[in-house]
Design a protein around this motif. Structure first.
Motif, short mmCIF file in Angstrom:
data_model
loop_
_atom_site.label_atom_id
_atom_site.label_comp_id
_atom_site.label_asym_id
_atom_site.label_seq_id
_atom_site.Cartn_x
_atom_site.Cartn_y
_atom_site.Cartn_z
N VAL A 126 6.39 -5.08 -4.66
CA VAL A 126 6.96 -3.81 -4.26
C VAL A 126 6.94 -2.84 -5.43
O VAL A 126 6.96 -3.25 -6.60
CB VAL A 126 8.40 -3.95 -3.72
CG1 VAL A 126 8.42 -4.80 -2.46
CG2 VAL A 126 9.33 -4.53 -4.78
N THR A 127 6.90 -1.55 -5.11
CA THR A 127 7.02 -0.50 -6.12
C THR A 127 8.19 0.40 -5.77
O THR A 127 8.54 0.55 -4.59
CB THR A 127 5.75 0.35 -6.21
OG1 THR A 127 5.56 1.04 -4.97
CG2 THR A 127 4.53 -0.50 -6.52
N ASN A 165 4.98 7.71 -6.19
CA ASN A 165 6.15 7.14 -5.52
C ASN A 165 7.26 8.17 -5.36
O ASN A 165 8.44 7.81 -5.29
CB ASN A 165 6.67 5.92 -6.29
CG ASN A 165 5.97 4.64 -5.85
OD1 ASN A 165 4.76 4.53 -5.97
ND2 ASN A 165 6.73 3.69 -5.31
N GLU A 180 6.89 1.21 -1.97
CA GLU A 180 5.71 0.67 -1.29
C GLU A 180 5.67 -0.85 -1.39
O GLU A 180 6.09 -1.43 -2.40
CB GLU A 180 4.45 1.27 -1.91
CG GLU A 180 4.36 2.78 -1.73
CD GLU A 180 3.18 3.39 -2.45
OE1 GLU A 180 2.62 4.37 -1.94
OE2 GLU A 180 2.81 2.89 -3.53
N PHE A 182 3.19 -4.17 -1.25
CA PHE A 182 1.80 -4.57 -1.44
C PHE A 182 1.62 -6.05 -1.09
O PHE A 182 2.54 -6.85 -1.26
CB PHE A 182 1.36 -4.36 -2.89
CG PHE A 182 1.18 -2.91 -3.27
CD1 PHE A 182 -0.09 -2.37 -3.43
CD2 PHE A 182 2.28 -2.08 -3.47
CE1 PHE A 182 -0.26 -1.05 -3.80
CE2 PHE A 182 2.11 -0.75 -3.82
CZ PHE A 182 0.85 -0.23 -3.99
N PRO A 194 -0.06 -3.00 -8.72
CA PRO A 194 0.17 -1.56 -8.81
C PRO A 194 0.74 -1.19 -10.18
O PRO A 194 1.54 -1.93 -10.75
CB PRO A 194 1.18 -1.29 -7.69
CG PRO A 194 1.76 -2.62 -7.33
CD PRO A 194 0.68 -3.61 -7.61
N GLU A 199 -5.45 -1.33 -10.98
CA GLU A 199 -4.79 -1.18 -9.67
C GLU A 199 -5.73 -0.70 -8.57
O GLU A 199 -5.43 -0.85 -7.38
CB GLU A 199 -3.61 -0.22 -9.79
CG GLU A 199 -3.99 1.22 -10.09
CD GLU A 199 -2.79 2.15 -10.15
OE1 GLU A 199 -1.67 1.68 -9.87
OE2 GLU A 199 -2.97 3.34 -10.46
N TYR A 204 -4.69 -6.28 -4.64
CA TYR A 204 -3.35 -5.88 -4.20
C TYR A 204 -3.48 -4.65 -3.29
O TYR A 204 -3.89 -3.58 -3.73
CB TYR A 204 -2.45 -5.55 -5.40
CG TYR A 204 -2.22 -6.73 -6.31
CD1 TYR A 204 -1.12 -7.57 -6.15
CD2 TYR A 204 -3.13 -7.03 -7.34
CE1 TYR A 204 -0.92 -8.65 -6.99
CE2 TYR A 204 -2.93 -8.12 -8.18
CZ TYR A 204 -1.83 -8.93 -8.00
OH TYR A 204 -1.62 -10.01 -8.83
N GLU A 206 -1.77 -1.98 -0.55
CA GLU A 206 -0.53 -1.43 0.02
C GLU A 206 -0.56 -1.57 1.54
O GLU A 206 -1.54 -1.20 2.19
CB GLU A 206 -0.40 0.05 -0.34
CG GLU A 206 0.80 0.73 0.30
CD GLU A 206 0.65 2.24 0.39
OE1 GLU A 206 1.32 2.83 1.26
OE2 GLU A 206 -0.14 2.81 -0.38
N TRP A 208 2.73 -1.04 3.39
CA TRP A 208 3.85 -0.32 3.99
C TRP A 208 4.45 0.62 2.96
O TRP A 208 4.60 0.27 1.79
CB TRP A 208 4.92 -1.32 4.46
CG TRP A 208 5.79 -0.82 5.59
CD1 TRP A 208 5.94 0.45 6.04
CD2 TRP A 208 6.61 -1.63 6.42
NE1 TRP A 208 6.80 0.50 7.10
CE2 TRP A 208 7.23 -0.77 7.36
CE3 TRP A 208 6.91 -3.00 6.47
CZ2 TRP A 208 8.13 -1.23 8.33
CZ3 TRP A 208 7.79 -3.45 7.44
CH2 TRP A 208 8.39 -2.59 8.35
N ASN A 209 4.78 1.82 3.40
CA ASN A 209 5.42 2.81 2.53
C ASN A 209 6.75 3.24 3.15
O ASN A 209 6.77 3.70 4.29
CB ASN A 209 4.50 4.02 2.34
CG ASN A 209 5.04 4.99 1.30
OD1 ASN A 209 5.96 4.66 0.55
ND2 ASN A 209 4.48 6.19 1.24
#
Length: 874
Positions: A126-127, A165, A180, A182, A194, A199, A204, A206, A208-209
């Motif tokens: 996740v980010t 982000n 996000e 990943f 990420p 990246e 990796y 993505e 879902w945001n």
């Protein structure tokens, strides 16, 4: 897990969490004229997020169909070359309108991914935005994601909040951090997590945001916390399907594999990994759903984007060796895959097939020629060279090759395109068209005064002060009798041409001065120019004049205008919701209405439209107009005309069952229209039809004239008008019988004439007979029959007959079977025709020809004897 099951599990999961399942909105945005297409799940909720609209629910979930193939969001050039780019895709989303926020959104996402979809937790990264400690803590402390798999993404664009982000709707308005999720495809695929230098790799991905709208940003950049923070999420269905089906590319999921196999079937391609099949499979989705939502191929706006996508697919089919029609046949396969989720696709299958097939037929005529031109041009361009802009323009202008289609082909051959040169060629064409066009005299007028107040909705007369006068495009202080001029008033009842309705005519007067207004045009958007001639007296700046509109002309015009609204609505009911206005002209004589439709309107459909409109006329309902916000108007069902530009405040017009945005003048009640009659229908461009109709006294005059013609025709044929059709059918049958009798009589005459001519045949060596003769007054159609009869009678013969009428010579030649090895009818008639200014040819035993030089005919016929004799001797 199939793609359809993934979609349904998503919607069912959020429905179980109290979310209202909202159907996908149209690909043509209804609440955002700045967008070419719906490109994200939040588009249909935009006004809810900004507070302009409220809904009976504060939690929603949807699977929104999206297109990114034009404007700012354009993925077209990448489709077919990458694993995850599409023109059309589905965006799964859940939304909170001031209800839950970060904690619930994060927990819902994790629960769905790990417990419903059963994804391994160790595969998820996740980010968060670097300053979003709240989201970081939820992921770390509550979800228990290890710190090494939570990445803080900072500002990387030179300013605070300028981060991948940190999401914002626009430069001002709602915005906030996002988080996000990943998926790690594994070490066998290159790429880093990420935030790392690698990246951009494919390891990796993505999926879902989660966007957390928590601030309102003003023009100065100040962030004010929103009183009710919102959540907007988006997860690409195709991406999550690839993860759940354990494939790396979106094109390997079940839905795409079915379409790729269908494309392979229709193109005869054995290699299912061919990138062209991916392009075709992707494009059939975008094209079909765009057509379902009312877009048709054209040369502008959304229609042009659709045309580009169709033609790109056709070019890839051509590249696979398919030169015939094939693309439209994939619609049935698409319906089989997606028709259950989107019933509107299944309902419109035949229409979608028809539109695509017509575009295929249109482009297939030029594709091969255009490709030859392009191939020849590219042959002289070295690798990594540049294709010149003029060739780009020729392919676009002459062969209908969209520039990005040519660029696509060039990229495959490592050639760049001269975009600047293309734009220069386009500019030259526009300049030439502008120079050739006839522009209104209002162009170039330098007006800096007050705006014109329009008082013509309620009144046909009024007073106005002259704020500007123009003669031959130059501002003047006064106008004398006999001069043509443009008069600008601060207030006027005269309607200026706009929205298809012509400008008013009438008179401006002051004392003995009388200015005849021949037209009213807009000098600026809110400044009206009265074009005409000062018949007598003098007018000067500052004068206050009496303004009187021609009431009868206005009444006829508004009847036609109001009827146009009713007809537009009726056409949509009869032909389908895809019908959209493409232009109109409303004047005192008629209404001319152009609309998007891809087939002729049948007589039965025209009659149905007339019936619907006249029912509305007979209902005699009051017409109402009101001013309101654009968004409110559209949400209230008002039709915004395709391609029109509207301000924040619009005029909404209710006429009977029609509600449209319109600034024109109209009748007070539908009954004022009197009578509505369609008098013509036809095509004016690809996918565009035109109807002309009459109303009121014009319609009555047309009916009376038509009835008079009918009565007169019936009297001439000695029958009643009601029986006229039967009488015409009867007379047609009689005429055909007489024509048959005449043909038989001509045949008998030809036979008799043939007997006489046979006696004139010359005797050549070997018992061969030759007849070369001109027959005065003969029927050209009977010549062939006469030649056949003469051949039968003469047994071994060469026959050439000619006749002339009104400067036109007809020739017929025949040779009996025993002589065709030495003398050929086609050669004979060709020789004669060439010398009388014509041409001819045919089979060895029978040939036809013609010419125009009657004076030369006798001499040429005299040569036939020697010509035939030479061939017999040879």
């Amino acid at each position: 897990m199939k793609t359809s099951e993934i979609r349904q599990k998503f919607l069912s999961f959020f429905e179980s969490k109290g979310h209202h399942v909202v159907s996908s909105s149209s690909l043509v945005p209804g609440n955002d004229p700045t967008l070419l297409f719906t490109n994200a799940g939040m588009v249909q909720f935009k006004d809810v997020f900004t507070g302009k609209e409220t809904r009976p629910y504060n939690r929603a979930t949807s699977s929104q169909r999206c297109v990114r193939a034009g404007g700012k969001h354009n993925d077209l050039e990448n489709v077919g070359y990458t694993a995850r780019h599409h023109t059309f895709f589905e965006m799964l989303g859940n939304f909170s309108f001031g209800d839950y926020f970060k904690r619930e959104a994060i927990h819902y996402a994790w629960e769905l991914l790990t417990q419903v979809y059963k994804l391994p937790t160790e595969k998820l990264w996740v980010t968060v935005y670097q300053e979003d400690d709240e989201a970081y803590a939820i992921w770390a402390d509550e979800i228990k994601v290890p710190a090494e798999r939570i990445v803080r993404i900072g500002d990387n664009k030179g300013a605070r909040y300028a981060s991948d982000n940190f999401w914002q709707m626009a430069d001002t308005g709602p915005c906030g951090p996002c988080s996000e999720i990943f998926y790690d495809h594994g070490p066998e695929i290159w790429g880093g997590p990420p935030g790392s230098p690698e990246e951009d790799g494919d390891r990796y991905i993505e999926v879902w945001n989660l966007v957390f709208m928590q601030f309102e940003r003003d023009a100065s950049g100040h962030m004010e916390p929103l009183p009710k923070p919102c959540v907007d999420t988006g997860m690409g269905l195709e991406r999550i399907a690839a993860v759940l089906q354990h494939v790396h590319s979106n094109y390997e999921i079940d839905l795409f594999q079915a379409l790729i196999k269908a494309a392979a079937r229709e193109t005869g391609t054995a290699d299912l990994s061919n990138n062209s099949l991916k392009v075709i499979a992707d494009h059939i989705r975008a094209c079909s759903f765009l057509i379902v939502d009312g877009v048709i191929p054209s040369n502008e706006g959304r229609g042009y984007v659709l045309r580009r996508i169709v033609r790109r697919a056709l070019r890839h089919g051509h590249k696979l060796g398919q030169s015939g029609l094939f693309f439209y046949k994939l619609v049935a396969d698409l319906v089989a895959e997606m028709g259950q989720a989107y019933p509107e696709l299944a309902r419109n299958q035949s229409r979608v097939e028809q539109v695509i097939k017509q575009e295929e037929e249109r482009f297939s005529e030029t594709l091969e020629n255009g490709m030859r031109i392009l191939d020849a041009a590219l042959a002289s361009v070295p690798e990594n060279g540049v294709l010149d802009g003029q060739t780009l323009f020729t392919l676009y202008d002459t062969y209908g090759f969209p520039v990005d289609l040519t660029a696509d082909i060039c990229r495959e051959r490592s050639v760049e395109v001269d975009q600047a040169g293309f734009e220069a060629a386009m500019a030259r064409q526009r300049d030439q068209a502008r120079a050739a066009g006839k522009f209104k005299a209002v162009e170039g007028l330098n007006y800096r005064g007050a705006e014109t107040r329009f008082d013509g909705y309620e009144h046909l007369q009024g007073k106005g002060k002259i704020t500007a006068l123009y003669v031959d495009g130059t501002a003047v202080d006064s106008v004398a009798a006999g001069q043509d001029a443009i008069v600008v008033l601060d207030a006027t009842p005269f309607y200026a041409e706009s929205g298809g309705q012509v400008g008013d005519t009438g008179v401006l007067g002051l004392g003995s001065a009388r200015f005849q207004v021949l037209d009213t045009q807009k000098i600026q958007s809110n400044v009206f120019g009265h074009h005409g001639t000062l018949l007598e007296g003098r007018l000067s700046l500052g004068d206050e004049v009496d303004a009187q509109v021609d009431g009868q002309r206005r009444a006829r015009t508004i009847r036609n205008h109001s009827a146009t609204h009713l007809m537009h609505k009726a056409l949509r009911q009869v032909l389908g919701e895809h019908v959209q206005q493409r232009g109109s002209l409303v004047d005192p004589d008629k209404t001319r209405f152009d609309f998007a439709h891809d087939a002729p309107v049948s007589a039965a459909q025209i009659a149905q439209v007339e019936q619907i409109v006249n029912e509305q006329v007979l209902a005699n309902q009051a017409v109402a107009a009101q001013l309101m916000g654009y968004d409110e108007a559209v949400q209230g069902g008002a039709v915004a005309l395709f391609g029109e530009k509207y301000g924040d405040t619009v005029r909404v017009l209710d006429i009977g069952f029609s509600r449209e945005l319109c600034g024109g003048t109209h009748v007070q009640r539908t009954g004022d229209i009197g009578l509505f009659k369609i008098v013509s229908e036809g095509g004016v461009a690809a996918g565009v039809r035109r109807i002309e109709a009459l109303t009121g006294d014009n319609a009555l005059a047309w009916v009376q004239q038509t009835s008079g013609t009918l009565q007169h025709a019936a009297a001439l044929l000695k029958t009643q008008p009601a029986d006229l059709s039967d009488r015409i059918v009867q007379m047609q049958a009689q005429l055909k019988s007489l024509e048959r009798d005449l043909d038989q009589a001509k045949s008998k005459l030809a036979s008799a004439a043939g007997s006489d001519l046979a006696d004139k045949a010359a005797e050549l060596s070997g018992g061969v007979r030759l007849l070369a003769s001109s027959i005065a007054g003969a029927d050209p159609k009977a010549l062939r029959s006469m030649v056949d009869q003469l051949k039968d009678r003469l047994k071994s013969a060469v026959v050439l007959l000619a006749t002339s009428s009104d400067g036109k010579i007809s020739l017929a030649a025949g040779v009996t079977p025993d002589l065709v090895g030495k003398v050929k009818a086609g050669d004979l008639v060709g020789m004669v025709a060439a010398q009388v200014g014509g041409k001819g040819g045919g089979r060895p035993d029978m040939a036809m020809g013609g010419g125009t030089d009657e004076a030369a005919l006798p001499g040429v016929l005299a040569q036939v004897h020697d010509w035939v004799q030479q061939r017999l001797e040879a």
